[in-house]
Design an enzyme around this catalytic site. Structure first.
Site, short mmCIF file in Angstrom:
data_model
loop_
_atom_site.label_atom_id
_atom_site.label_comp_id
_atom_site.label_asym_id
_atom_site.label_seq_id
_atom_site.Cartn_x
_atom_site.Cartn_y
_atom_site.Cartn_z
N ARG A 28 -4.17 -2.25 -24.93
CA ARG A 28 -5.28 -1.55 -25.09
C ARG A 28 -5.73 -1.07 -26.48
O ARG A 28 -6.91 -1.01 -26.91
CB ARG A 28 -5.02 -0.08 -24.39
CG ARG A 28 -5.12 -0.37 -22.81
CD ARG A 28 -4.83 1.08 -22.17
NE ARG A 28 -5.33 0.96 -20.99
CZ ARG A 28 -5.46 1.96 -20.03
NH1 ARG A 28 -4.76 2.93 -20.08
NH2 ARG A 28 -5.95 1.82 -18.71
N LYS A 79 -4.57 0.80 -0.40
CA LYS A 79 -5.33 1.80 0.88
C LYS A 79 -6.79 1.46 0.80
O LYS A 79 -7.43 1.31 0.01
CB LYS A 79 -5.14 3.37 0.34
CG LYS A 79 -3.85 3.69 0.21
CD LYS A 79 -3.72 5.13 -0.06
CE LYS A 79 -2.54 5.82 -0.59
NZ LYS A 79 -2.28 6.47 -1.90
N GLY A 84 -5.64 -2.76 -13.65
CA GLY A 84 -4.70 -2.09 -13.02
C GLY A 84 -3.40 -3.23 -12.77
O GLY A 84 -2.95 -4.18 -13.60
N GLY A 125 -9.19 2.41 -12.84
CA GLY A 125 -10.24 3.23 -12.24
C GLY A 125 -11.52 3.19 -12.45
O GLY A 125 -12.53 3.20 -11.80
P1 AMP Z 1 -3.37 -0.12 -5.45
O1 AMP Z 1 -3.07 1.06 -6.33
O2 AMP Z 1 -4.29 0.39 -4.03
O3 AMP Z 1 -4.26 -1.07 -6.26
O4 AMP Z 1 -2.12 -0.38 -4.58
C1 AMP Z 1 -1.10 -1.36 -5.47
C2 AMP Z 1 -0.09 -1.04 -4.49
O5 AMP Z 1 -0.17 -1.55 -3.21
C3 AMP Z 1 1.14 -1.70 -5.01
O6 AMP Z 1 2.15 -0.80 -5.39
C4 AMP Z 1 1.77 -2.59 -3.66
O7 AMP Z 1 3.06 -2.44 -3.69
C5 AMP Z 1 1.03 -2.06 -2.64
N1 AMP Z 1 0.89 -2.77 -1.57
C6 AMP Z 1 0.40 -4.05 -1.44
N2 AMP Z 1 0.23 -4.62 -0.28
C7 AMP Z 1 1.27 -3.90 0.48
C8 AMP Z 1 1.99 -3.86 1.76
N3 AMP Z 1 1.62 -5.01 2.36
N4 AMP Z 1 2.79 -2.95 2.03
C9 AMP Z 1 2.99 -1.72 1.16
N5 AMP Z 1 2.37 -1.68 0.23
C10 AMP Z 1 1.41 -2.90 -0.28
#
Ligand code: AMP
Length: 394
Positions: free
Chosen positions: A37, A198, A351, A374
Site C-alpha cells: 500500500r 457469504k 482482499g 471493500g
Molecule cells: P470473504 O471475506 O467473503 O472474501 O471470504 C473469505 C473467506 O471465505 C476465507 O476466510 C475462506 O476461508 C472462506 N471460505 C471460502 N470457501 C469456504 C468454504 N467452502 N467453507 C468455509 N469457508 C470458506
C-alpha cells in the site's frame, strides 16, 4: 475518469494534503509485513515532490478508536516511505494540533511530511465538519489517493474536499480506469469469478455484474447456498438459508439475460474443519450429511480455468475454498494460475484473492490488483464511492 487529477491542477509551491492508505499489516513487533500500500502511493508522492509541492500526507492505521495510542502510530510507515522515496519524511506528533500546524507551515517545496493517524480523533470517522476544516487548514489543495478507504465518507477521505480544491491521485485514477473500463466497456468475453464466505456480502455485486458479464463463475463458501437453492444436498457446508430465494432469482435472471452462470460441479469435502482432515471429492449437489465443502474439486478447477483462459476481461473477487489451509487452497491457486494465462485484461478485486495471487507469485502477470477489497466490491456493485464523488469534475 471524469474527475480531475493532480495533473489537472497547479501544485508547485503549494501545500498539498494527500490522503493515502497506509493501513498496512504489522507484526507483533510493529514491523510492516507487507508494504504494497505504501508502494502504491509512490507515483503520486513522487510526482508532487518532482513538481515542487509541499507534501502533507495523512492516513489511518488500524482501529485506535478515536484515541491517541502509539501502538497505531504511523512511524513505521513514515520510516518505510522515507527509504522507498530516498528522502527524509517528517512525522508530526499530532494530527491537527500545534505540532502538525508548525511542521506544515515550515515545509519547503519538494519536502514531505506526515501527520499522525487521523483515527486518533473520533471526529474522523464521523466526518465531523470542524475536524475536516482543521485538516483542510493545513493545506491549499487536497488530493485523495486512498482507494482502500474511498468507500468511506470520513473527514479525511471526503469531508475535507468541501474546503479545498480536491483532485484524485494516480492510484485512485488507475483503480477507476481499470475497474471502470472493465465494467463500462469490457473486451469480451467478460468473465467474473466470485468466491468468499457469504452470499450476503455479494448481493449487490452479483446483481450488478449480471448486467455486464458474459459468464459468472461462483465458487467458495457462497456457492453452497446456490446448490441448496437448486435442490442439492450440501451436508454441513456453509449456507445462508435466508438467501435461497435470492440465489434462485439470480439464476433465473442470468438465464433471462443470457449470462452463463456456472457453479462448481465437484467439491473437496471433510468431516472436520482442519487442514489435514480426511477428504473426499464429491459431486457438488451430493455432499453427504456430516461432510462440509472446503474447496472446489478438480473438474470444477478445469471448468472454471477453461472459461477464464478464453476470456478477454476477467474480474476476480473471493477465494474458492478455505485457502488459509494449504490443502484447500488448490482451487484458489488454479484460478490464479488460469488468470495468469489470460490474453487480455485481468483484475483482482483486492482482499484474499490479491493475497493469494501475491503468495503464488502471479502478481506481475495480472493487469491490475486492487488495493481496496471493500472499495472495489462497492465499485463492482455500481455504487459511487464517496471518496471519489467529492472530487472536482473534469
Ligand atoms: P470473504 O471475506 O467473503 O472474501 O471470504 C473469505 C473467506 O471465505 C476465507 O476466510 C475462506 O476461508 C472462506 N471460505 C471460502 N470457501 C469456504 C468454504 N467452502 N467453507 C468455509 N469457508 C470458506
Amino acid at each position: 475518469m471524469n474527475k480531475k487529477t493532480i495533473e489537472d491542477i497547479q501544485v508547485s509551491g503549494k501545500r498539498v494534503l494527500v490522503r493515502v492508505d497506509f493501513n498496512v499489516p504489522l507484526d507483533e513487533n510493529g514491523v510492516i509485513t507487507d508494504d504494497n500500500r505504501i508502494r502504491a502511493a509512490l507515483p503520486t508522492i513522487k510526482y508532487l515532490v518532482e513538481h515542487q509541492a509541499k507534501v502533507i500526507l495523512c492516513s489511518h492505521l488500524g482501529r485506535p478508536k478515536g484515541e491517541f495510542n502509539m501502538k497505531y502510530s504511523l512511524k513505521p510507515c513514515v520510516e518505510r516511505l522515507s527509504q522507498l522515496l530516498g528522502q527524509p519524511v517528517g512525522l508530526a506528533c499530532d494530527v491537527i494540533g500545534d505540532c502538525a500546524k508548525k511542521m506544515a507551515a515550515e515545509l519547503q517545496d519538494g519536502q514531505v511530511m506526515m501527520i499522525e493517524n487521523v483515527r486518533f480523533h473520533k471526529e474522523e470517522e464521523k466526518n465531523d465538519p470542524e475536524f475536516a476544516k482543521a485538516l483542510a487548514s493545513l493545506a491549499e489543495i487536497y488530493v485523495n489517493d486512498a482507494f482502500g478507504t474511498a468507500h468511506r465518507a470520513h473527514a479525511s477521505t471526503a469531508g475535507v474536499a468541501a474546503y479545498l480544491p480536491a483532485v484524485a491521485g494516480f492510484l485512485i485514477g488507475k483503480e477507476l480506469d481499470f475497474m471502470g473500463g472493465a465494467l463500462e466497456n469490457p473486451q469480451r468475453p467478460f468473465v467474473a469469478v466470485l468466491g468468499g464466505a457469504k452470499v450476503k456480502d455479494k448481493l449487490g455485486v452479483i446483481t450488478n455484474l449480471l448486467d455486464k458479464v458474459d459468464t459468472l463463475l461462483i465458487g467458495g463458501g457462497m456457492s453452497y447456498t446456490f446448490q441448496k437453492a437448486k435442490g442439492g444436498q450440501i451436508g454441513n457446508s456453509l449456507v445462508d438459508n435466508d438467501r435461497l430465494q435470492f440465489c434462485l432469482d439470480m439464476m433465473e435472471l442470468a438465464a433471462k439475460k443470457g449470462v452463463k452462470l456456472l457453479l462448481p460441479v465437484d467439491n473437496e469435502a471433510t468431516q472436520e474443519f482442519a487442514n489435514d482432515a480426511m477428504r473426499i471429492t464429491v459431486h457438488s449437489n451430493e455432499i453427504p450429511e456430516g461432510w462440509e465443502g472446503m474447496d472446489i474439486g478438480p473438474k470444477t478447477q478445469e471448468l472454471f480455468a477453461a472459461e477464464i483462459r478464453g476470456a478477454k476481461t476477467v474480474i476476480w473477487n473471493g477465494p474458492m475454498g478455505v485457502f488459509e489451509f494449504p490443502n484447500f487452497a488448490v482451487g484458489t491457486q488454479a484460478i490464479a494460475k488460469a488468470m495468469s494465462e489470460v490474453d487480455g485484461i485481468t483484475i483482482i478485486g483486492g482482499g484474499d484473492s490479491a493475497a493469494a495471487v501475491e503468495q503464488l507469485g502471479f502478481a506481475d502477470k495480472m493487469s491490475h490488483i486492487s488495493t481496496g477489497g471493500g472499495a472495489s466490491l462497492e465499485f463492482l456493485e455500481g455504487k459511487e464511492l464517496p471518496g471519489v464523488a467529492c472530487l472536482m469534475d473534469k
